[in-house]
Design an enzyme around this catalytic site. Structure first.
Site, PDB file in Angstrom:
ATOM      1  N   ASP A  86      -2.417   0.386   8.356  1.00 14.02           N
ATOM      2  CA  ASP A  86      -1.243   1.262   7.965  1.00 14.02           C
ATOM      3  C   ASP A  86      -0.127   0.762   9.081  1.00 14.02           C
ATOM      4  O   ASP A  86       0.728   1.773   9.590  1.00 14.02           O
ATOM      5  CB  ASP A  86      -1.285   2.873   7.982  1.00 14.02           C
ATOM      6  CG  ASP A  86      -2.604   3.164   7.106  1.00 14.02           C
ATOM      7  OD1 ASP A  86      -2.325   2.623   6.131  1.00 14.02           O
ATOM      8  OD2 ASP A  86      -3.120   4.211   7.547  1.00 14.02           O
ATOM      9  N   ASN A 109       0.618  -1.135   0.131  1.00 12.59           N
ATOM     10  CA  ASN A 109       0.194   0.212  -0.115  1.00 12.59           C
ATOM     11  C   ASN A 109       0.803   1.185  -0.133  1.00 12.59           C
ATOM     12  O   ASN A 109       1.871   1.053   0.587  1.00 12.59           O
ATOM     13  CB  ASN A 109      -0.805   0.158   1.472  1.00 12.59           C
ATOM     14  CG  ASN A 109      -1.856   1.265   1.433  1.00 12.59           C
ATOM     15  OD1 ASN A 109      -2.475   1.331   0.143  1.00 12.59           O
ATOM     16  ND2 ASN A 109      -1.817   1.920   2.376  1.00 12.59           N
ATOM     17  N   SER A 120       4.766   6.786   2.372  1.00 15.75           N
ATOM     18  CA  SER A 120       5.480   5.285   2.714  1.00 15.75           C
ATOM     19  C   SER A 120       4.780   4.335   2.093  1.00 15.75           C
ATOM     20  O   SER A 120       3.638   4.337   1.777  1.00 15.75           O
ATOM     21  CB  SER A 120       5.266   5.050   4.187  1.00 15.75           C
ATOM     22  OG  SER A 120       5.794   6.424   4.738  1.00 15.75           O
ATOM     23  N   HIS A 123       0.968   5.049   1.515  1.00 12.90           N
ATOM     24  CA  HIS A 123       0.238   6.028   2.504  1.00 12.90           C
ATOM     25  C   HIS A 123       0.800   7.304   2.500  1.00 12.90           C
ATOM     26  O   HIS A 123       1.954   7.445   2.452  1.00 12.90           O
ATOM     27  CB  HIS A 123       0.274   5.315   3.726  1.00 12.90           C
ATOM     28  CG  HIS A 123      -0.427   5.991   4.836  1.00 12.90           C
ATOM     29  ND1 HIS A 123      -2.079   5.970   4.989  1.00 12.90           N
ATOM     30  CD2 HIS A 123      -0.071   6.618   5.818  1.00 12.90           C
ATOM     31  CE1 HIS A 123      -2.111   6.917   6.164  1.00 12.90           C
ATOM     32  NE2 HIS A 123      -0.943   7.216   6.622  1.00 12.90           N
TER      33      HIS A 123
END
Length: 199
Positions: A150, A112, A141, A114
């Site tokens: 996260d 992912n 990130s 972020h």
């Protein structure tokens, strides 16, 4: 487009415009790149990113999460990824929290992007929170996805200076530019290393 056996197939999950998906897609077409986009999938059938992917010849899948349990929707998204041969999933503006069963099934294979320097500012409103804290820099990130929001291992980060007079919107625009640079490089390095190690 037939799959390229030299490259790792990636499914990209989006919910909106898909600008990070586009960055991943166009980067995948430059040599050498160890991944290719096998599918773009969305929980929003009206997501503009789906039209972009289709125009570029990438298979798409869309299924609204409305009226479905999280498990049902996750399962449908996972099956779509599997049908298109994906070995990895890249979340790119996918505004759904994946359930633990899905994350477990794809453990170590979901990334992912972020918009903060994790572990700072997990969740939403990251830019406003960075400004409220008086931070001198913000950023983005790339991290492994785990069952905790996260919270997975950070793979790569890019830092962006906070300018005098910045608003959440102005900061977000610059961080997004950094995201578009960081994500393709981080994904390529991650899947390329995994492939070299026989994972």
């Amino acid at each position: 487009m037939p799959a390229d056996p030299r490259r790792e197939p990636v499914a990209v999950f989006i919910s909106g415009t898909g600008s990070n998906m586009a960055a991943l897609l166009y980067a995948s077409r430059m040599e050498p790149c160890p991944y290719e986009i096998a599918l773009v999938a969305s929980n929003n059938p009206a997501a503009p990113g789906l039209a972009l992917a289709a125009a570029e010849g990438v298979p798409t899948f869309a299924l609204s999460h409305r009226g479905l349990t999280r498990h049902e929707h996750d399962a449908a998204m996972g099956k779509a990824a599997e049908r298109h041969g994906a070995r990895w999933i890249a979340l790119a503006g996918y505004m759904r929290v994946l359930g633990s069963a899905f994350v477990d099934a794809w453990a170590g294979r979901i990334l992912n992007i972020h918009p903060s320097l994790l572990p700072l500012y997990k969740g939403l409103d990251t830019h406003a929170r960075a400004l409220a804290a008086g931070d001198r820099e913000a950023g983005c990130s790339v991290h492994l996805v785990t069952a905790e929001l996260d919270d997975g291992e950070v793979i790569a980060q890019a830092r962006v200076a906070v300018l005098p007079g910045d608003t959440a919107d102005s900061l977000a625009r610059r961080v997004l530019i950094a995201e578009h640079q960081l994500y393709p490089r981080a994904l390529a390095r991650f899947v390329g290393t995994a492939r070299a190690e026989g994972c």
